[in-house]
Design a protein around this motif. Structure first.
Motif, PDB file in Angstrom:
ATOM      1  N   GLY A   1       0.835  -1.196   0.000  1.00  0.00           N
ATOM      2  CA  GLY A   1       0.000   0.000   0.000  1.00  0.00           C
ATOM      3  C   GLY A   1       0.869   1.246   0.000  1.00  0.00           C
ATOM      4  N   ASN A   2       0.667   2.103   0.997  1.00  0.00           N
ATOM      5  CA  ASN A   2       1.458   3.329   1.113  1.00  0.00           C
ATOM      6  C   ASN A   2       2.735   3.122   1.937  1.00  0.00           C
ATOM      7  N   LYS A   3       2.909   1.921   2.462  1.00  0.00           N
ATOM      8  CA  LYS A   3       4.064   1.666   3.323  1.00  0.00           C
ATOM      9  C   LYS A   3       5.166   0.934   2.560  1.00  0.00           C
ATOM     10  N   THR A   4       6.386   1.195   2.961  1.00  0.00           N
ATOM     11  CA  THR A   4       7.535   0.483   2.403  1.00  0.00           C
ATOM     12  C   THR A   4       8.224  -0.275   3.531  1.00  0.00           C
ATOM     13  N   VAL A   5       8.654  -1.488   3.209  1.00  0.00           N
ATOM     14  CA  VAL A   5       9.319  -2.337   4.194  1.00  0.00           C
ATOM     15  C   VAL A   5      10.564  -2.942   3.564  1.00  0.00           C
ATOM     16  N   LYS A   6      11.664  -2.929   4.318  1.00  0.00           N
ATOM     17  CA  LYS A   6      12.877  -3.579   3.857  1.00  0.00           C
ATOM     18  C   LYS A   6      12.858  -5.044   4.280  1.00  0.00           C
ATOM     19  N   VAL A   7      13.057  -5.933   3.306  1.00  0.00           N
ATOM     20  CA  VAL A   7      13.073  -7.366   3.588  1.00  0.00           C
ATOM     21  C   VAL A   7      14.374  -7.961   3.076  1.00  0.00           C
ATOM     22  N   VAL A   8      14.801  -9.052   3.687  1.00  0.00           N
ATOM     23  CA  VAL A   8      16.035  -9.721   3.282  1.00  0.00           C
ATOM     24  C   VAL A   8      15.782 -10.473   1.986  1.00  0.00           C
ATOM     25  N   SER A   9      16.581 -10.192   0.976  1.00  0.00           N
ATOM     26  CA  SER A   9      16.424 -10.842  -0.323  1.00  0.00           C
ATOM     27  C   SER A   9      17.579 -11.778  -0.660  1.00  0.00           C
ATOM     28  N   GLY A  10      18.636 -11.747   0.141  1.00  0.00           N
ATOM     29  CA  GLY A  10      19.796 -12.597  -0.131  1.00  0.00           C
ATOM     30  C   GLY A  10      20.873 -12.397   0.917  1.00  0.00           C
ATOM     31  N   TRP A  11      22.022 -13.059   0.673  1.00  0.00           N
ATOM     32  CA  TRP A  11      23.100 -13.041   1.663  1.00  0.00           C
ATOM     33  C   TRP A  11      24.451 -12.838   0.991  1.00  0.00           C
ATOM     34  N   LYS A  12      25.297 -12.070   1.644  1.00  0.00           N
ATOM     35  CA  LYS A  12      26.659 -11.828   1.183  1.00  0.00           C
ATOM     36  C   LYS A  12      27.624 -12.798   1.861  1.00  0.00           C
ATOM     37  N   GLU A  13      28.735 -13.063   1.200  1.00  0.00           N
ATOM     38  CA  GLU A  13      29.804 -13.921   1.741  1.00  0.00           C
ATOM     39  C   GLU A  13      29.295 -15.319   2.111  1.00  0.00           C
ATOM     40  N   GLN A  14      28.512 -15.905   1.224  1.00  0.00           N
ATOM     41  CA  GLN A  14      27.939 -17.208   1.541  1.00  0.00           C
ATOM     42  C   GLN A  14      29.001 -18.309   1.634  1.00  0.00           C
ATOM     43  N   ASP A  15      30.059 -18.203   0.842  1.00  0.00           N
ATOM     44  CA  ASP A  15      31.135 -19.196   0.950  1.00  0.00           C
ATOM     45  C   ASP A  15      31.781 -19.144   2.335  1.00  0.00           C
ATOM     46  N   TYR A  16      31.947 -17.935   2.843  1.00  0.00           N
ATOM     47  CA  TYR A  16      32.491 -17.776   4.193  1.00  0.00           C
ATOM     48  C   TYR A  16      31.546 -18.372   5.237  1.00  0.00           C
ATOM     49  N   LEU A  17      30.250 -18.115   5.083  1.00  0.00           N
ATOM     50  CA  LEU A  17      29.265 -18.668   6.015  1.00  0.00           C
ATOM     51  C   LEU A  17      29.265 -20.189   5.973  1.00  0.00           C
ATOM     52  N   LYS A  18      29.405 -20.759   4.793  1.00  0.00           N
ATOM     53  CA  LYS A  18      29.459 -22.221   4.671  1.00  0.00           C
ATOM     54  C   LYS A  18      30.672 -22.781   5.400  1.00  0.00           C
ATOM     55  N   ARG A  19      31.805 -22.100   5.260  1.00  0.00           N
ATOM     56  CA  ARG A  19      33.019 -22.578   5.949  1.00  0.00           C
ATOM     57  C   ARG A  19      32.837 -22.508   7.465  1.00  0.00           C
ATOM     58  N   LEU A  20      32.230 -21.416   7.936  1.00  0.00           N
ATOM     59  CA  LEU A  20      31.959 -21.308   9.371  1.00  0.00           C
ATOM     60  C   LEU A  20      31.065 -22.449   9.836  1.00  0.00           C
ATOM     61  N   TYR A  21      29.989 -22.667   9.098  1.00  0.00           N
ATOM     62  CA  TYR A  21      29.016 -23.692   9.488  1.00  0.00           C
ATOM     63  C   TYR A  21      29.658 -25.079   9.480  1.00  0.00           C
ATOM     64  N   GLN A  22      30.440 -25.354   8.462  1.00  0.00           N
ATOM     65  CA  GLN A  22      31.090 -26.661   8.373  1.00  0.00           C
ATOM     66  C   GLN A  22      32.140 -26.860   9.453  1.00  0.00           C
ATOM     67  N   SER A  23      32.670 -25.767  10.004  1.00  0.00           N
ATOM     68  CA  SER A  23      33.688 -25.875  11.048  1.00  0.00           C
ATOM     69  C   SER A  23      33.107 -26.238  12.408  1.00  0.00           C
ATOM     70  N   ILE A  24      31.775 -26.198  12.533  1.00  0.00           N
ATOM     71  CA  ILE A  24      31.146 -26.479  13.829  1.00  0.00           C
ATOM     72  C   ILE A  24      30.110 -27.593  13.743  1.00  0.00           C
ATOM     73  N   SER A  25      29.968 -28.239  12.579  1.00  0.00           N
ATOM     74  CA  SER A  25      28.840 -29.145  12.422  1.00  0.00           C
ATOM     75  C   SER A  25      29.178 -30.371  11.583  1.00  0.00           C
ATOM     76  N   THR A  26      28.334 -31.379  11.742  1.00  0.00           N
ATOM     77  CA  THR A  26      28.352 -32.569  10.894  1.00  0.00           C
ATOM     78  C   THR A  26      26.950 -32.779  10.355  1.00  0.00           C
ATOM     79  N   LYS A  27      26.834 -32.993   9.054  1.00  0.00           N
ATOM     80  CA  LYS A  27      25.536 -33.248   8.431  1.00  0.00           C
ATOM     81  C   LYS A  27      25.578 -34.609   7.750  1.00  0.00           C
ATOM     82  N   LEU A  28      24.594 -35.449   8.069  1.00  0.00           N
ATOM     83  CA  LEU A  28      24.491 -36.769   7.449  1.00  0.00           C
ATOM     84  C   LEU A  28      23.026 -37.081   7.169  1.00  0.00           C
TER      85      LEU A  28
END
Length: 403
Positions: free
Chosen positions: A168-195
């Protein structure tokens, strides 16, 4: 007590760790061995969903491990319902956060309490088959617990990509994506195991049978008019939420009930039915209660058979409300699963699948998904097939395309 894959996972894990293992792969036993390997004599605290605490699974497994190794394990249990109030009572404990997706929101009271508890623990373990079903937004509290970021604001400033949307007359900022995703993946993999299950277990087959129904007359009336005349009077579906519920509930209750009666009459196998609405449960009990033994997991009732009964159990119906029992319970005694009404949550859907099809299951598991053709249910299952929640935004798109 451990399978080879569990031993391999345990070798790689650090004292603070996230195990993102599929439901039914033995996360409980693995987490207890993680505690035995890394504790320095401190007691254990298991934080878990209320339904799982009531069911007593952790107590049984802890005692089983203690008996196997002829040791004593000193432990306490805490429900996520009380963590915000009582977290400070457990300083110096080794903490296991079971079904850790319950604490993924860093701004909720539960999420804040979990972060505080992790900081005063000696070490902690996070367990979930679906720790981050919605992507990086779900990992923030985990990253805070491991000390990678100070708070959510810091994480969002560095990694979030925003876009402006107009309502309507309002504007809202929403998350549309992520920066440095390769870095985030490395962080996540350094603390987790997925099977996945396929990597771990030699389980019997899991078979899906999609059962299709025609739309009811009531569904078409709700869709077109947003008002329905019932025995109790007129019901208006004048908000998005009411319309969502109206379309989902009135898709085709009559044919679903009849089909369930047919399935139940044709087998003595144990059946689990995942439902959403209270009226659905009441209809099923009235229909099947005279010929079947009924068990139930809901917000008010937690009645399941004792494990000692499982080997000889037959001809039972277990009714499970998604919100109360999609996670945290074990139902390996059953090998027929019915998704009576679809859930909008991929996390609940994925967790529900793992209640019967898990370590200890010896029979082929058949999953019946009830789908009303050309209805909201098809749209919901399309989202779930893509491992997404059926959000309000997707609902608005659906409504716009059909009205």
């Amino acid at each position: 007590m451990l399978y080879s894959y569990q031993k391999d996972v345990l070798k790689k894990a650090k004292p603070n760790w996230l195990y993102a293992l599929d439901t039914g792969t033995g996360k409980t036993i693995l987490a207890l061995h993680h505690y035995l390997k890394h504790n320095q004599g401190e007691p254990l605290l298991v934080v878990q969903p209320p339904a799982k605490l009531r069911e007593g699974g952790w107590s049984r497994e802890i005692q089983r491990v203690a008996d196997y190794y002829n040791i004593e394990i000193i432990y306490n249990e805490l429900s996520y319902g009380k963590i915000a109030k009582d977290w400070h009572l457990y300083k110096g404990y080794f903490v296991i956060f079971d079904e850790c997706h319950y604490i993924k929101n860093p701004t909720s009271q539960r999420g804040k309490a979990a972060l505080s508890l992790a900081k005063i623990s000696t070490n902690f373990v996070l367990l979930s088959a679906t720790p981050s079903s919605n992507g990086w937004i779900d990992t923030i509290n985990y990253f805070l617990m491991f000390g990678f970021y100070k708070n959510k604001t810091q994480f969002m400033k560095r990694h979030a990509i925003y876009e402006t949307k107009f309502f309507g007359n309002k504007t809202v900022k929403v998350v549309s994506g992520w920066k440095e995703q390769d870095y985030l993946k490395r962080l996540y993999q350094s603390i987790s195991t997925k099977l996945s299950k396929d990597e771990c277990l030699d389980l019997p087959p899991l078979v899906f049978e999609d059962v299709y129904f025609k739309k009811s007359k009531e569904y078409e009336i709700v869709r077109k008019n947003r008002v329905l005349e019932t025995n109790e009077g007129k019901i208006a579906f004048d908000t998005i939420m009411k319309l969502q519920h109206g379309l989902r509930y009135y898709a085709n209750q009559k044919d679903k009930l009849s089909y369930t009666e047919m399935l139940a009459e044709g087998t003595e196998e144990n059946i689990v039915i995942f439902y959403y609405y209270q009226q659905e449960k009441e209809n099923l009990i009235n229909l099947l209660g005279k010929s079947k033994t009924i068990y139930e997991v809901s917000g008010k009732v937690n009645k399941l058979p004792d494990r000692e009964e499982w080997p000889n159990l037959k001809n039972t119906i277990t009714l499970v409300q998604y919100q109360a029992g999609a996670a945290g319970i074990e139902l390996q005694y059953a090998n027929v699963v019915i998704f009576y009404t679809p859930t909008y949550s991929y996390q609940d859907y994925d967790q529900a699948l793992g209640r019967c099809y898990r370590n200890g299951q010896t029979k082929k598991v058949t999953v019946y998904r009830y789908i009303t053709k050309n209805s909201i249910e098809e749209a919901v299952y399309e989202a779930l097939a893509e491992k997404k929640d059926f959000t309000e935004e997707l609902f608005r798109e659906y409504v716009g395309g059909t009205i």
